[in-house]
Design a protein around this motif. Structure first.
Motif, short mmCIF file in Angstrom:
data_model
loop_
_atom_site.label_atom_id
_atom_site.label_comp_id
_atom_site.label_asym_id
_atom_site.label_seq_id
_atom_site.Cartn_x
_atom_site.Cartn_y
_atom_site.Cartn_z
N ALA A 11 0.82 -1.08 0.15
CA ALA A 11 -0.23 0.01 0.13
C ALA A 11 0.84 1.13 -0.01
O ALA A 11 1.78 1.10 0.55
N ASP A 12 0.44 2.44 -0.75
CA ASP A 12 1.20 3.53 -0.64
C ASP A 12 0.48 4.72 0.05
O ASP A 12 1.03 5.67 0.12
N ARG A 13 -0.51 4.20 0.44
CA ARG A 13 -1.27 5.48 1.52
C ARG A 13 -1.83 4.85 2.87
O ARG A 13 -1.94 3.82 2.88
N ALA A 14 -1.95 5.62 3.72
CA ALA A 14 -2.50 5.37 5.11
C ALA A 14 -3.13 6.63 5.73
O ALA A 14 -2.82 7.70 5.43
N CYS A 62 0.26 18.67 4.27
CA CYS A 62 -0.82 19.70 3.49
C CYS A 62 -2.38 19.63 3.97
O CYS A 62 -2.62 18.75 4.60
N ASP A 63 -2.83 20.93 4.01
CA ASP A 63 -4.51 20.69 4.22
C ASP A 63 -5.27 20.03 3.32
O ASP A 63 -6.29 19.49 3.96
N LYS A 64 -4.88 19.73 2.07
CA LYS A 64 -5.76 18.70 1.34
C LYS A 64 -5.58 17.34 2.04
O LYS A 64 -6.36 16.60 1.43
N ASP A 65 -4.69 17.19 2.61
CA ASP A 65 -4.41 15.69 3.18
C ASP A 65 -5.20 15.50 4.67
O ASP A 65 -5.02 14.44 5.11
N THR A 66 -5.90 16.70 5.15
CA THR A 66 -6.56 16.53 6.44
C THR A 66 -7.82 16.97 6.28
O THR A 66 -8.59 17.92 5.35
N SER A 67 -8.88 16.41 7.10
CA SER A 67 -10.05 16.86 7.09
C SER A 67 -10.66 16.91 8.57
O SER A 67 -9.90 15.75 9.44
N VAL A 68 -11.35 17.92 9.05
CA VAL A 68 -11.86 18.12 10.51
C VAL A 68 -13.23 17.94 10.46
O VAL A 68 -13.84 18.70 9.79
N ARG A 69 -13.73 17.33 11.72
CA ARG A 69 -15.06 17.52 11.78
C ARG A 69 -15.12 17.92 13.38
O ARG A 69 -14.41 17.47 14.48
N SER A 113 1.45 9.58 3.04
CA SER A 113 2.03 8.64 1.86
C SER A 113 3.80 8.37 2.27
O SER A 113 4.18 7.65 1.88
N ASP A 114 3.99 9.09 3.55
CA ASP A 114 5.27 8.80 3.98
C ASP A 114 4.93 8.41 5.24
O ASP A 114 4.50 8.75 6.47
N TYR A 155 -4.03 1.27 2.29
CA TYR A 155 -4.83 1.34 1.18
C TYR A 155 -3.93 1.73 0.01
O TYR A 155 -2.82 2.64 0.20
N HIS A 156 -4.44 1.21 -1.26
CA HIS A 156 -3.73 1.72 -2.50
C HIS A 156 -4.48 2.87 -3.30
O HIS A 156 -5.70 2.80 -3.22
N SER A 157 -3.60 4.02 -3.48
CA SER A 157 -4.41 4.89 -4.21
C SER A 157 -4.72 4.61 -5.73
O SER A 157 -3.98 3.69 -6.27
N PRO A 158 -5.70 5.06 -6.29
CA PRO A 158 -6.15 4.73 -7.76
C PRO A 158 -4.94 4.78 -8.61
O PRO A 158 -4.83 4.00 -9.60
N GLY A 159 -4.37 5.91 -8.69
CA GLY A 159 -3.06 6.01 -9.77
C GLY A 159 -2.12 4.93 -9.63
O GLY A 159 -1.56 4.45 -10.36
#
Length: 249
Positions: free
Chosen positions: A57-60, A97-104, A125-126, A153-157
């Motif tokens: 997997a390349d993402r977590a 980066c902000d695009k890699d975070t979500s807040v609730r 990704s690291d 998980y594995h990213s679509p790309g």
């Protein structure tokens, strides 16, 4: 009348050839056929090639949550907001980066108490950076923060690239087979006439490495495992054949 000869053979892979993933050699059916074309007769060899490519997997994603209960809305909001801001600041300091975070955020009341919770989902990704961030948050916020288990998980790309790599390796395998067969038949391998991918498959290997092992051999079985996915491809390729003694024009 058209003459057709059929040869069955099993060809071992040439030594020294390496691919990113494991490859499986199947039985080989070679057909040398004289086909009538408008200008001449084309002799061809048809082979199949298979390959398997395995990648981790390349993402977590990690879920980080904080919460508290107070008698007033302001108190509980301030308490949770301070810890939430520390979490977001720590992520920025580690280059997230902000695009890699979500807040609730959510607030509710039960009897005389106000309960507020906040949740941050971070995509990494690291994986080494992920471990450092989780350690910092647990060390600084202690029991007031809950850091969830990483979900790999594995990213679509990445999956798309994995499928392409399996197909390319299968074609290379087929070309190597055809080259060895043409030499066996005293011919020279010409350009490809047709390349067709006949089958593709994918499967997860998350627990494959641990199958058959007892708990005594895996003292750190509580650690999250990085799943892998294997992609396989089977192709059929037709190459033209030329006499070795034939001079090129």
């Amino acid at each position: 009348m058209e003459n057709t000869s059929r040869v069955f053979a099993t060809i071992l892979p040439a030594s020294g050839r390496e691919f990113t993933g494991n490859e499986k050699e199947h039985g080989l059916e070679v057909r040398t056929v004289n086909r009538q074309t408008p200008g001449n007769r084309v002799r061809e060899v048809q082979v199949t090639g298979t390959a398997e490519v395995c990648c981790p997997a390349d993402r977590a994603s990690v879920r980080v949550s904080v919460g508290n209960s107070k008698e007033s809305v302001n108190e509980v909001t301030n308490s949770v907001s301070r810890r939430l801001e520390y979490i977001l600041q720590s992520l920025r300091q580690h280059g997230i980066c902000d695009k890699d975070t979500s807040v609730r955020r959510f607030l509710q009341r039960e009897a005389d108490l106000y309960h507020m919770g906040a949740e941050v989902v971070v995509t990494f990704s690291d994986f080494e950076k992920m471990e450092r961030v989780c350690s910092v948050l647990l060390e600084k916020l202690d029991k007031s923060v809950c850091v969830g288990t990483p979900q790999f998980y594995h990213s679509p790309g990445y999956l798309s690239q994995l499928r392409k790599q399996a197909c390319v390796s299968a074609v290379e395998n087929a070309q190597q087979k055809a080259s060895e067969v043409s030499q066996l038949l005293g011919q020279s391998l010409g350009p490809p006439l047709l390349v067709r991918e006949e089958e593709t498959r994918e499967w997860r290997n998350e627990d494959e490495e641990y199958e058959g092992r007892g708990q005594s051999t895996a003292p750190f079985s509580h650690l999250p495992r990085t799943p892998t996915i294997t992609a396989s491809s089977r192709v059929s390729v037709s190459f033209s054949l030329r006499d070795r003694g034939r001079k090129k024009l």
